[in-house]
Write a protein that holds these residues in place. Sequence first.
Motif, PDB file in Angstrom:
ATOM      1  N   LYS A  61       0.861  -1.183   0.000  1.00 36.09           N
ATOM      2  CA  LYS A  61       0.000   0.000   0.000  1.00 36.09           C
ATOM      3  C   LYS A  61       0.897   1.233   0.000  1.00 36.09           C
ATOM      4  CE  LYS A  61      -3.962   2.118   2.316  1.00 36.09           C
ATOM      5  NZ  LYS A  61      -4.923   2.003   3.450  1.00 36.09           N
ATOM      6  N   ARG A  74      -3.717   3.236  -4.530  1.00 38.28           N
ATOM      7  CA  ARG A  74      -2.617   3.056  -3.583  1.00 38.28           C
ATOM      8  C   ARG A  74      -2.216   1.603  -3.336  1.00 38.28           C
ATOM      9  NH1 ARG A  74      -4.174   5.749   1.745  1.00 38.28           N
ATOM     10  NH2 ARG A  74      -2.063   5.089   2.309  1.00 38.28           N
ATOM     11  N   LYS A 124       0.391   7.957   1.398  1.00 38.01           N
ATOM     12  CA  LYS A 124      -0.533   8.979   0.911  1.00 38.01           C
ATOM     13  C   LYS A 124       0.244  10.126   0.272  1.00 38.01           C
ATOM     14  CE  LYS A 124      -4.231   8.207   4.306  1.00 38.01           C
ATOM     15  NZ  LYS A 124      -5.019   8.824   5.415  1.00 38.01           N
ATOM     16  N   THR A 169       0.718   6.918  -8.497  1.00 33.03           N
ATOM     17  CA  THR A 169      -0.366   5.987  -8.214  1.00 33.03           C
ATOM     18  C   THR A 169       0.143   4.550  -8.316  1.00 33.03           C
ATOM     19  OG1 THR A 169      -1.106   5.746 -10.499  1.00 33.03           O
ATOM     20  CG2 THR A 169      -1.986   7.620  -9.253  1.00 33.03           C
TER      21      THR A 169
END
Length: 534
Positions: free
Chosen positions: A105, A155, A108, A119
Amino acid sequence: MNRKILVLPAVAGLLVPALAACGGSDGAGGGGDAIVTGTTDRFIATKDAPAPVDPAYAYDVGSWNVLRQTVQTLMVQPRGEGEPVPEAAESCTFTDSGNERFVCKLRKDLKFSNGDAITAEDVKYSIDRALTLQADSGVFALLSTIDTIETSGDREVIFHLKTADATFPYKLSTPVAGIVNPDDYAKDKLRDGFDISGSGPYTIEPTIEDGEMVSAVFTRNPNYKGSLTVNNEKAEIRSFADADAMGAALEKGDIDVMTRSMTPEQIDKLSNSTDGSIELVEVQGLEIRYLAFDTDAPSVRDKAVRQAMAQLINRGSLVSEVYGTQAEPLYSLVPAAVTGHSNSFLNKYGDPDTAAAKALLTDADVTTPVKLTLNYTTDHYGAATKREFEVLQKQLNDSGLFDVSIKGTAWDTFIPAERNGEYEVYGMGWFPDFPDADNFLAPFLDKDNFLKSPYTNTRIRDTLIPDSRREPDRISATDALTEIQDIVAEDVPVIPLWQGKQYVAARDDITGTAYAVNASSTLQLWELNRGVGA
């Protein structure tokens, strides 16, 4: 006083707890001029290799040390060694019991240095690109266990592996898995030259002369978001023609730090110096040197010839004559201190023995003396390489069983010739991509190996390498790893020679030198600072 400092970071597999880096990039300090690090690595774009710093192509320690400053990977090896930790990723983990599904993941608001958002699709694009291009450097083989990559939202990246691979997190920490901007890197073509578009701790401004990058200034990337603490605003790598010129620049203060490759004489001098202006730091190293064979070449096609060479080479004498205390004899591709190491060549051949070597050749009906050429590169592994090959030549010729000549070639010519199969025997070095035994074996022996060696052993490829990768606890992989090393000692597609220590020399106002280079020879410019504790 003696200014030599010994640093012994933990090596993966030694059951020493990992020391993770401190996160963030707001630790920069020291300001002022760039901290300049000297190297004898050369960075050349040629007709045969026009894209030396494209992550899908680069596969030498010098180019990787440029990429590690500029291109971000999902995982990174922590400053104190140990297991890799998330870098561009916020988290990464196997999600199945068989180590075949690995999910990362992203952090952010991750951005490229130009401000473009990163991305999950960019990650997929970058790694798929390396696998599709299959550059002749062979670096794509590091990712060979990937079957497919999928994304979930912006993500999440999901890797489906062909087979279990406990070493996969390490592989995601290597530059071939680096995240590149699709706007600047075509899917079907390598990116020529020295421009780099990434999201690492620095941006790069190279200085190019006649197709060679003679220096590169790295400026702290304001958009960097990862686990590394960047302790300076600006750093520079400067390439020198030889170690003497690099050492003179350090003494004059033209550079602040020097790394590879110093000569044995320079290291001895610095180690015993009473001048406190320059500090020598010894860092645990996993560099190895070895002879490799084109096992299809007529002169060495017979295994007995290669075995006889293994029986004759006196590693202890070679090391003492050329490198002194700065290296140690090596009897396997896997160096000591790495879990799974076995002294397979010592176990099989024992001490150097001319009579035993003669018996091997006689039993195989090989006519002596065997005439062959040992090839080496003149400008990549340090000034002592020529002397090393002179010693090897003498050892083999003194037996009366070989008629050996030696030939030195510049790196930019040497590598294309080696990949084209022009050398029967040649000397190479290996700086591990990551500190696991798999990385000292699979790149030499698996399909798509980086040497492009014709040697094939189906038990190694089809059974032992996959078996070893199924073991998350690397101690449990020891049986498979030992068998691989024993087969190598029997078949001799390579002859391991020695493993080296590594050193950093720096002026006394530079801090962070203890972590400037890790055990995998990764240059970590972000650790350096001037006059302020890192």
